[in-house]
Design a protein around this motif. Structure first.
Motif, PDB file in Angstrom:
ATOM      1  N   UNK A 227      46.658  35.517  30.447  1.00  0.00           N
ATOM      2  CA  UNK A 227      46.334  37.055  30.593  1.00  0.00           C
ATOM      3  C   UNK A 227      45.191  37.471  31.424  1.00  0.00           C
ATOM      4  N   UNK A 228      44.036  36.869  31.021  1.00  0.00           N
ATOM      5  CA  UNK A 228      42.690  37.127  31.569  1.00  0.00           C
ATOM      6  C   UNK A 228      42.889  36.603  33.051  1.00  0.00           C
ATOM      7  N   UNK A 229      43.434  35.406  33.206  1.00  0.00           N
ATOM      8  CA  UNK A 229      43.655  34.870  34.820  1.00  0.00           C
ATOM      9  C   UNK A 229      44.157  35.769  35.578  1.00  0.00           C
ATOM     10  N   UNK A 230      45.611  36.485  34.910  1.00  0.00           N
ATOM     11  CA  UNK A 230      46.051  37.493  35.744  1.00  0.00           C
ATOM     12  C   UNK A 230      45.249  38.776  35.880  1.00  0.00           C
ATOM     13  N   UNK A 231      44.385  39.125  34.902  1.00  0.00           N
ATOM     14  CA  UNK A 231      43.578  40.139  35.216  1.00  0.00           C
ATOM     15  C   UNK A 231      42.584  40.063  36.347  1.00  0.00           C
ATOM     16  N   UNK A 232      42.125  38.794  36.342  1.00  0.00           N
ATOM     17  CA  UNK A 232      41.213  38.461  37.329  1.00  0.00           C
ATOM     18  C   UNK A 232      41.727  38.503  38.839  1.00  0.00           C
ATOM     19  N   UNK A 233      43.249  38.025  39.016  1.00  0.00           N
ATOM     20  CA  UNK A 233      43.951  38.176  40.217  1.00  0.00           C
ATOM     21  C   UNK A 233      43.927  39.729  40.532  1.00  0.00           C
ATOM     22  N   UNK A 234      44.386  40.493  39.468  1.00  0.00           N
ATOM     23  CA  UNK A 234      44.601  41.874  39.759  1.00  0.00           C
ATOM     24  C   UNK A 234      43.147  42.654  40.082  1.00  0.00           C
ATOM     25  N   UNK A 235      42.106  42.228  39.686  1.00  0.00           N
ATOM     26  CA  UNK A 235      40.928  42.703  40.125  1.00  0.00           C
ATOM     27  C   UNK A 235      40.454  42.378  41.400  1.00  0.00           C
ATOM     28  N   UNK A 236      40.889  41.130  41.775  1.00  0.00           N
ATOM     29  CA  UNK A 236      40.312  40.806  43.264  1.00  0.00           C
ATOM     30  C   UNK A 236      41.388  41.359  44.155  1.00  0.00           C
ATOM     31  N   UNK A 237      42.585  41.768  43.856  1.00  0.00           N
ATOM     32  CA  UNK A 237      43.428  42.645  44.796  1.00  0.00           C
ATOM     33  C   UNK A 237      42.750  43.869  44.854  1.00  0.00           C
ATOM     34  N   UNK A 238      42.007  44.583  43.789  1.00  0.00           N
ATOM     35  CA  UNK A 238      41.750  45.988  43.767  1.00  0.00           C
ATOM     36  C   UNK A 238      40.355  45.891  44.748  1.00  0.00           C
ATOM     37  N   UNK A 239      39.518  45.090  44.365  1.00  0.00           N
ATOM     38  CA  UNK A 239      37.977  45.048  44.788  1.00  0.00           C
ATOM     39  C   UNK A 239      37.991  44.286  46.443  1.00  0.00           C
ATOM     40  N   UNK A 240      38.911  43.275  46.406  1.00  0.00           N
ATOM     41  CA  UNK A 240      38.472  42.587  47.684  1.00  0.00           C
ATOM     42  C   UNK A 240      39.900  42.411  48.697  1.00  0.00           C
ATOM     43  N   UNK A 241      40.795  43.236  48.251  1.00  0.00           N
ATOM     44  CA  UNK A 241      42.072  43.318  49.144  1.00  0.00           C
ATOM     45  C   UNK A 241      42.936  42.033  49.154  1.00  0.00           C
TER      46      UNK A 241
END
Ligand SMILES: NC(=O)c1ccc[n+]([C@@H]2O[C@H](COP(=O)([O-])OP(=O)(O)OC[C@H]3O[C@@H](n4cnc5c(N)ncnc54)[C@H](O)[C@@H]3O)[C@@H](O)[C@H]2O)c1
Length: 316
Positions: free
Chosen positions: A148-162
């Motif tokens: 779950x944490x890994x997924x959330x990290x992926x989502x945050x990279x999408x948000x912050x770094x496109x």
């Protein structure tokens, strides 16, 4: 197309890399251990938790065909729920691996496919489980918590770094290249192994109902995702990938026994800590976004898995 695959010596990685190579796609596998099944996969040995991803120059030197990759498929992980209940540091390590792979993708602006797990749903209720129903308050194991944490990290990279991504939530993949019993303890191969030797099997909750996925269906779904993500047709989606067919552990044991022509001797035990007791995926999103259709029912998949186990042993 040029693809980096982390975890390329594992069950899903081996099957995926071989399928990509068969399609003429250039592949470089990255794993901390050599592949025990095949030497057909171009490969760099690397501990992604300690060393991180190799530099592009190193990748290019190893396999010039993938000097400018189009995509990373990130499969590397310590992947057994129960083992990680015993040693949660290995679950924690999974987050370091994913962080290192995401940093590589961020630095090189590469899309990523991340293999998550149905474990992120905790203990859902029937009938089927759709992607939006994760419940972080009912995460059952350190493995699930870090997925779950890994997924959330992926989502945050999408948000912050496109970052462009697809997250696939896999469920009990079985079939080829998963019979290395010394390394893994996966239920189907344990049952096949023990029943073939006339030994009793232990079932941790007969009524436990899960969604077993024959490996070709899983690989087909991943290949559809790779194609659509690289072509820009689908991005930033989280997708269940499985057979969509509920099976109890008892029915699984009976099906394996029928294929081996034996009567199973069953020792019943209660469900183990951290394990889920029900999961059947809602595959609507996979069907709509990817045109995914699972093709191999359990009976056919088990028949193939039993035949495969009889013929194949790890090379070392
Ligand atoms: N197979 C399934 O049923 C299933 C279900 C849900 C999710 N998943 C996920 O799919 C992915 C692939 O699963 P699998 O069944 O192929 O697992 P696997 O254990 O067969 O393969 C994982 C690979 O990752 C490698 N690895 C682990 N730590 C590493 C590190 N520090 N550096 C480099 N490589 C490392 C291992 O050596 C192994 O070859 C995993 O992320 C797993 O959590 C699998």
């Amino acid at each position: 197309m040029k693809i980096l695959v982390t975890g390329s010596s594992g069950q899903v990685g081996t099957n995926l890399c071989l399928a990509l190579i068969q399609k003429g796609i250039s592949v470089l596998g990255i794993d901390k251990r050599e592949n025990t099944w095949t030497d057909q996969i171009p490969f760099m040995q690397r501990d992604l938790a300690i060393q991180g991803m190799p530099a592009l120059a190193e990748i290019s030197a190893e396999n010039g065909e993938v000097s400018n990759p189009d995509l990373v498929v990130h499969l590397a992980a310590n992947a057994k729920v129960h083992e990680l209940v015993k040693d949660p540091r290995r679950a924690h390590e999974n987050a370091t691996i994913t962080f290192n792979v995401l940093e590589f993708c961020r630095n090189h602006q590469l899309p990523i496919i991340f293999s998550s797990s149905r474990e992120v749903y905790g203990r859902p209720n029937p009938p089927t489980v759709s992607e939006d129903t994760t419940d972080v308050f009912h995460i059952l194991s350190p493995y699930a918590a870090y997925k779950m944490a890994d997924e959330m990290l992926v989502y945050s990279y999408a948000h912050c770094y496109n970052l462009k991504y697809l997250v696939f939530r896999l469920s009990n993949v079985y079939g080829r290249y998963d019979g290395d019993l010394e390394r893994m303890t996966r239920v189907i191969h344990i049952f096949i192994d023990q029943m073939s030797r006339g030994e009793p099997i232990t079932i941790f909750d007969r009524s436990k109902t899960i969604d077993f996925t024959y490996v070709d269906d899983c690989i087909n779904g991943l290949m559809l995702g790779i194609e659509k993500l690289v072509n820009g047709e689908v991005a930033n989606e989280t997708i269940n990938l499985s057979s969509g067919n509920p099976t109890t552990l008892f029915h699984l044991a009976e099906t394996i026994a029928a294929n081996l022509s034996v009567t199973p001797q069953i020792i019943d035990k209660p469900i183990q800590p951290g394990e889920i007791s029900f999961y059947v995926a809602d595959l609507t999103r996979a069907k709509i976004l990817l045109g995914y259709e699972p093709k191999i029912p359990l009976e056919e998949g088990i028949k193939r898995a039993v035949e495969w186990v009889k013929e194949w042993k790890p090379r070392r």
